[in-house]
Design an enzyme around this catalytic site. Structure first.
Site, PDB file in Angstrom:
ATOM      1  N   LYS A   1     -13.307   0.323  15.666  1.00  0.00           N
ATOM      2  CA  LYS A   1     -11.951  -0.244  15.810  1.00  0.00           C
ATOM      3  C   LYS A   1     -11.409  -0.016  17.213  1.00  0.00           C
ATOM      4  O   LYS A   1     -10.726  -0.869  17.773  1.00  0.00           O
ATOM      5  CB  LYS A   1     -11.007   0.343  14.755  1.00  0.00           C
ATOM      6  CG  LYS A   1     -11.243  -0.243  13.380  1.00  0.00           C
ATOM      7  CD  LYS A   1     -10.392   0.386  12.300  1.00  0.00           C
ATOM      8  CE  LYS A   1     -10.825  -0.165  10.930  1.00  0.00           C
ATOM      9  NZ  LYS A   1     -10.239   0.540   9.809  1.00  0.00           N
TER      10      LYS A   1
ATOM     11  N   ASN B   1       0.855  -1.190   0.000  1.00  0.00           N
ATOM     12  CA  ASN B   1       0.000   0.000   0.000  1.00  0.00           C
ATOM     13  C   ASN B   1       0.895   1.246   0.000  1.00  0.00           C
ATOM     14  O   ASN B   1       2.120   1.140  -0.069  1.00  0.00           O
ATOM     15  CB  ASN B   1      -0.958  -0.022   1.198  1.00  0.00           C
ATOM     16  CG  ASN B   1      -0.196  -0.107   2.501  1.00  0.00           C
ATOM     17  OD1 ASN B   1       0.604   0.767   2.827  1.00  0.00           O
ATOM     18  ND2 ASN B   1      -0.414  -1.194   3.253  1.00  0.00           N
TER      19      ASN B   1
ATOM     20  N   LYS C   1     -10.589  -3.521  18.930  1.00  0.00           N
ATOM     21  CA  LYS C   1      -9.156  -3.839  19.068  1.00  0.00           C
ATOM     22  C   LYS C   1      -8.612  -3.441  20.440  1.00  0.00           C
ATOM     23  O   LYS C   1      -7.416  -3.499  20.673  1.00  0.00           O
ATOM     24  CB  LYS C   1      -8.361  -3.173  17.938  1.00  0.00           C
ATOM     25  CG  LYS C   1      -8.849  -3.609  16.543  1.00  0.00           C
ATOM     26  CD  LYS C   1      -7.882  -3.271  15.435  1.00  0.00           C
ATOM     27  CE  LYS C   1      -8.463  -3.669  14.074  1.00  0.00           C
ATOM     28  NZ  LYS C   1      -7.492  -3.648  12.990  1.00  0.00           N
TER      29      LYS C   1
ATOM     30  N   ASP D   1      -3.734  -6.481   4.835  1.00  0.00           N
ATOM     31  CA  ASP D   1      -4.725  -7.371   5.467  1.00  0.00           C
ATOM     32  C   ASP D   1      -4.747  -8.751   4.821  1.00  0.00           C
ATOM     33  O   ASP D   1      -5.149  -9.725   5.447  1.00  0.00           O
ATOM     34  CB  ASP D   1      -6.124  -6.745   5.351  1.00  0.00           C
ATOM     35  CG  ASP D   1      -6.258  -5.544   6.266  1.00  0.00           C
ATOM     36  OD1 ASP D   1      -5.859  -5.655   7.438  1.00  0.00           O
ATOM     37  OD2 ASP D   1      -6.740  -4.483   5.805  1.00  0.00           O
TER      38      ASP D   1
ATOM     39  N   LYS E   1       8.762 -16.757 -11.708  1.00  0.00           N
ATOM     40  CA  LYS E   1       7.916 -15.654 -12.159  1.00  0.00           C
ATOM     41  C   LYS E   1       6.662 -16.212 -12.860  1.00  0.00           C
ATOM     42  O   LYS E   1       6.779 -17.060 -13.737  1.00  0.00           O
ATOM     43  CB  LYS E   1       8.711 -14.761 -13.122  1.00  0.00           C
ATOM     44  CG  LYS E   1       7.911 -13.591 -13.614  1.00  0.00           C
ATOM     45  CD  LYS E   1       8.697 -12.739 -14.585  1.00  0.00           C
ATOM     46  CE  LYS E   1       7.786 -11.684 -15.184  1.00  0.00           C
ATOM     47  NZ  LYS E   1       8.430 -10.953 -16.263  1.00  0.00           N
TER      48      LYS E   1
ATOM     49  N   PHE F   1      -4.313   3.432  14.731  1.00  0.00           N
ATOM     50  CA  PHE F   1      -4.568   4.399  13.662  1.00  0.00           C
ATOM     51  C   PHE F   1      -5.668   3.821  12.789  1.00  0.00           C
ATOM     52  O   PHE F   1      -5.883   2.611  12.767  1.00  0.00           O
ATOM     53  CB  PHE F   1      -3.312   4.620  12.809  1.00  0.00           C
ATOM     54  CG  PHE F   1      -2.423   5.709  13.322  1.00  0.00           C
ATOM     55  CD1 PHE F   1      -1.671   5.527  14.472  1.00  0.00           C
ATOM     56  CD2 PHE F   1      -2.329   6.922  12.659  1.00  0.00           C
ATOM     57  CE1 PHE F   1      -0.845   6.534  14.950  1.00  0.00           C
ATOM     58  CE2 PHE F   1      -1.512   7.940  13.113  1.00  0.00           C
ATOM     59  CZ  PHE F   1      -0.771   7.747  14.261  1.00  0.00           C
TER      60      PHE F   1
HETATM   61  O1  PMT Z   1       3.125   6.070   6.561  1.00  0.00           O
HETATM   62  P1  PMT Z   1       2.535   7.399   6.092  1.00  0.00           P
HETATM   63  O2  PMT Z   1       2.716   7.612   4.616  1.00  0.00           O
HETATM   64  O3  PMT Z   1       3.017   8.559   6.893  1.00  0.00           O
HETATM   65  O4  PMT Z   1       0.944   7.319   6.308  1.00  0.00           O
HETATM   66  C1  PMT Z   1       0.413   7.261   7.585  1.00  0.00           C
HETATM   67  C2  PMT Z   1      -0.740   6.233   7.650  1.00  0.00           C
HETATM   68  C3  PMT Z   1      -1.889   6.728   6.791  1.00  0.00           C
HETATM   69  C4  PMT Z   1      -0.276   4.859   7.169  1.00  0.00           C
HETATM   70  C5  PMT Z   1      -1.146   6.082   9.168  1.00  0.00           C
HETATM   71  O5  PMT Z   1      -1.421   7.322   9.673  1.00  0.00           O
HETATM   72  C6  PMT Z   1      -2.346   5.162   9.329  1.00  0.00           C
HETATM   73  O6  PMT Z   1      -3.478   5.564   9.237  1.00  0.00           O
HETATM   74  N1  PMT Z   1      -2.052   3.871   9.642  1.00  0.00           N
HETATM   75  C7  PMT Z   1      -3.080   2.839   9.769  1.00  0.00           C
HETATM   76  C8  PMT Z   1      -3.459   2.331   8.417  1.00  0.00           C
HETATM   77  C9  PMT Z   1      -4.326   1.088   8.548  1.00  0.00           C
HETATM   78  O7  PMT Z   1      -3.851   0.009   8.363  1.00  0.00           O
HETATM   79  O8  PMT Z   1      -5.535   1.332   8.977  1.00  0.00           O
HETATM   80  P2  PMT Z   1      -6.608   0.154   9.258  1.00  0.00           P
HETATM   81  O9  PMT Z   1      -7.848   0.924   9.477  1.00  0.00           O
HETATM   82  O10 PMT Z   1      -6.562  -0.841   8.171  1.00  0.00           O
HETATM   83  O11 PMT Z   1      -6.129  -0.541  10.583  1.00  0.00           O
HETATM   84  C10 PMT Z   1      -6.540  -0.133  11.876  1.00  0.00           C
HETATM   85  C11 PMT Z   1      -5.439  -0.424  12.877  1.00  0.00           C
HETATM   86  O12 PMT Z   1      -5.174  -1.833  12.933  1.00  0.00           O
HETATM   87  C12 PMT Z   1      -4.140   0.244  12.586  1.00  0.00           C
HETATM   88  O13 PMT Z   1      -3.589   0.694  13.791  1.00  0.00           O
HETATM   89  C13 PMT Z   1      -3.290  -0.864  11.959  1.00  0.00           C
HETATM   90  O14 PMT Z   1      -1.902  -0.689  12.235  1.00  0.00           O
HETATM   91  C14 PMT Z   1      -3.819  -2.109  12.656  1.00  0.00           C
HETATM   92  N2  PMT Z   1      -3.753  -3.320  11.821  1.00  0.00           N
HETATM   93  C15 PMT Z   1      -4.387  -3.388  10.622  1.00  0.00           C
HETATM   94  C16 PMT Z   1      -4.327  -4.559   9.881  1.00  0.00           C
HETATM   95  C17 PMT Z   1      -3.618  -5.663  10.395  1.00  0.00           C
HETATM   96  N3  PMT Z   1      -3.551  -6.794   9.721  1.00  0.00           N
HETATM   97  N4  PMT Z   1      -2.996  -5.569  11.573  1.00  0.00           N
HETATM   98  C18 PMT Z   1      -3.059  -4.418  12.293  1.00  0.00           C
HETATM   99  O15 PMT Z   1      -2.474  -4.325  13.366  1.00  0.00           O
END
Ligand code: PMT
Length: 397
Positions: free
Chosen positions: A337, A208, A341, A277, A287, A323
């Protein structure tokens, strides 16, 4: 954070003085007030007018200019400063400072000051390493003066070696560290940052747009505030900040394992990474050809572990900050979330807004905890990191 800090920049007579206006400029861009004091020798390299313009303040040169000023200038400047930074610091001024000689404006201010003093030496390698200069630096270090390293490079005299003054950006970073409050001292903070990548074959992978900027800004800020910082990062192209442990990972499963290693001893876990995810169900050692059977039209996917969900369920005394990157219903999804979480706080960015989310130097977020929602204005990711850690600090106390 240098906003509203009073910084007295001392400039002495070395060739690196040509870089000192850059220090002045960077400090002012970060909101600091800067006053400059030059030695007479420094004026042979750069004019006082340059510093006067860059600092937007009178440049101080002479001790006995009292006709224009009712202040006892060296005393009022010493009292005004939150920190005195001498850049470049020549062997001559280092020697005077170490031995209590105060025969001009700058060295007299040093004698009259109680604030922290930082020096950024800049000189030829042999001068730097001379017994006299090294003894003087030892005396200053012993007194608590912050003595910065020098870089090794081809010097102005064409010799190759140590003695090159650090770059303005590095010096400003050191000033920021020196002035930062140390309110996270003794705290173990684990931060995840950047994207993860999920390989499909030796050529291709899924990922991503996360650059790591948000997570790295958090790590840098936490370290400056005295925390022990572990930064677990997916692949990025930005410079890794100074931290205690840096763990480089590729996949979400790697990140899951790495968090597990540090989670028990953590006081705070900040999940600013954007882990993938899903991953391709099958990795091909060769390949995958576009036309072959089982080609790229149908990539089977399987779910990755949700790191935050897993460790949120195991949480004991840790504070966990999540986040969320959302494009619709941002409050609703973020609150879901937060609960699901077991986060103490969630930082949600609306990735559709310009200046927010992936890759940018700025962010626009709302911070949601169990009791409140705060919408913040656009700010740099560095400022936001400071804001988030202020809130974490409050939650801990
Ligand atoms: O890195 P930059 O370019 O500065 O950008 C910052 C950012 C946009 C990446 C950051 O600010 C941000 O929003 N990070 C979370 C992105 C994300 O994965 O969001 P989510 O809504 O999918 O996940 C929610 C939370 O679960 C997050 O804290 C994530 O780290 C966590 N997660 C998600 C998926 C997963 N498989 N495991 C996780 O722990």
């Amino acid at each position: 954070m240098l906003k509203n800090k009073n910084i007295l920049l001392g400039v002495t007579g070395g060739i690196a003085a040509y870089k000192s206006p850059g220090i002045c400029s960077l400090l002012r861009k970060q909101g600091a007030e800067v006053k400059v004091v030059m030695t007479e020798n420094a004026t042979k390299f750069v004019t006082p007018l340059t510093f006067q313009t860059m600092s937007n303040n009178v440049c101080h040169l002479e001790m006995f200019n009292q006709l224009f000023n009712m202040d006892v200038e060296h005393i009022s400047l010493a009292k005004w400063a939150d920190i005195i930074v001498i850049a470049p610091a020549t062997a001559n001024v280092i020697g005077k400072f170490a031995n209590g000689i105060s025969d001009d404006m700058l060295t007299t201010i040093l004698m009259a000051s109680r604030c922290p003093v930082m020096i950024a030496p800049g000189m030829n390698t042999v001068m730097l390493n001379s017994k006299a200069n090294q003894n003087n630096l030892d005396i200053l270090k012993e007194r608590g003066v912050i003595v910065l390293d020098t870089a090794t490079d081809i010097l102005a005299c064409n010799d190759y070696g140590s003695g090159k003054m650090l770059e303005p950006k590095e010096i400003v970073n050191e000033i920021d560290t020196a002035l930062a409050k140390k309110d996270l001292k003794g705290k173990n903070i684990v931060i995840t940052a950047g994207p993860t990548i999920e390989p499909l074959d030796p050529v291709r992978y899924l990922t991503n747009h996360s650059s790591g900027k948000m997570g790295y800004a958090l790590a840098e800020n936490a370290k400056k505030r005295g925390a022990k910082v572990t930064l677990i990062s997916g692949p990025t192209t930005i410079q890794v900040p100074k931290v205690d442990n840096f763990v480089s990972v590729k996949t979400t499963r790697d990140m899951f394992e790495a968090v597990g290693e540090f989670f028990d001893k953590a006081d705070v876990l900040i999940k600013s990474a954007a882990p993938a995810d899903y991953r391709p169900k099958h990795y091909s050692d060769e390949k995958i050809k576009k036309t072959a059977q089982g080609d790229l039209d149908n990539i089977e996917m399987e779910k990755n572990p949700d790191i935050a969900l897993h460790y949120g369920a195991l949480k004991k005394n840790q504070i966990i900050v999540g986040f969320a990157a959302e494009s619709t219903n941002i409050y609703q999804y973020a609150k879901e979330k937060l609960d699901k979480k077991n986060f103490d706080m969630i930082v949600v960015n609306n990735i559709k807004k310009e200046g927010a989310g992936f890759g940018t130097d700025t962010n626009i977020v709302s911070i949601i905890d169990k009791n409140s929602t705060t919408d913040l204005e656009i700010m740099s990711k560095k400022e936001l990191a400071n804001e988030i850690l202020d809130r974490v600090q409050k939650l801990m106390s």
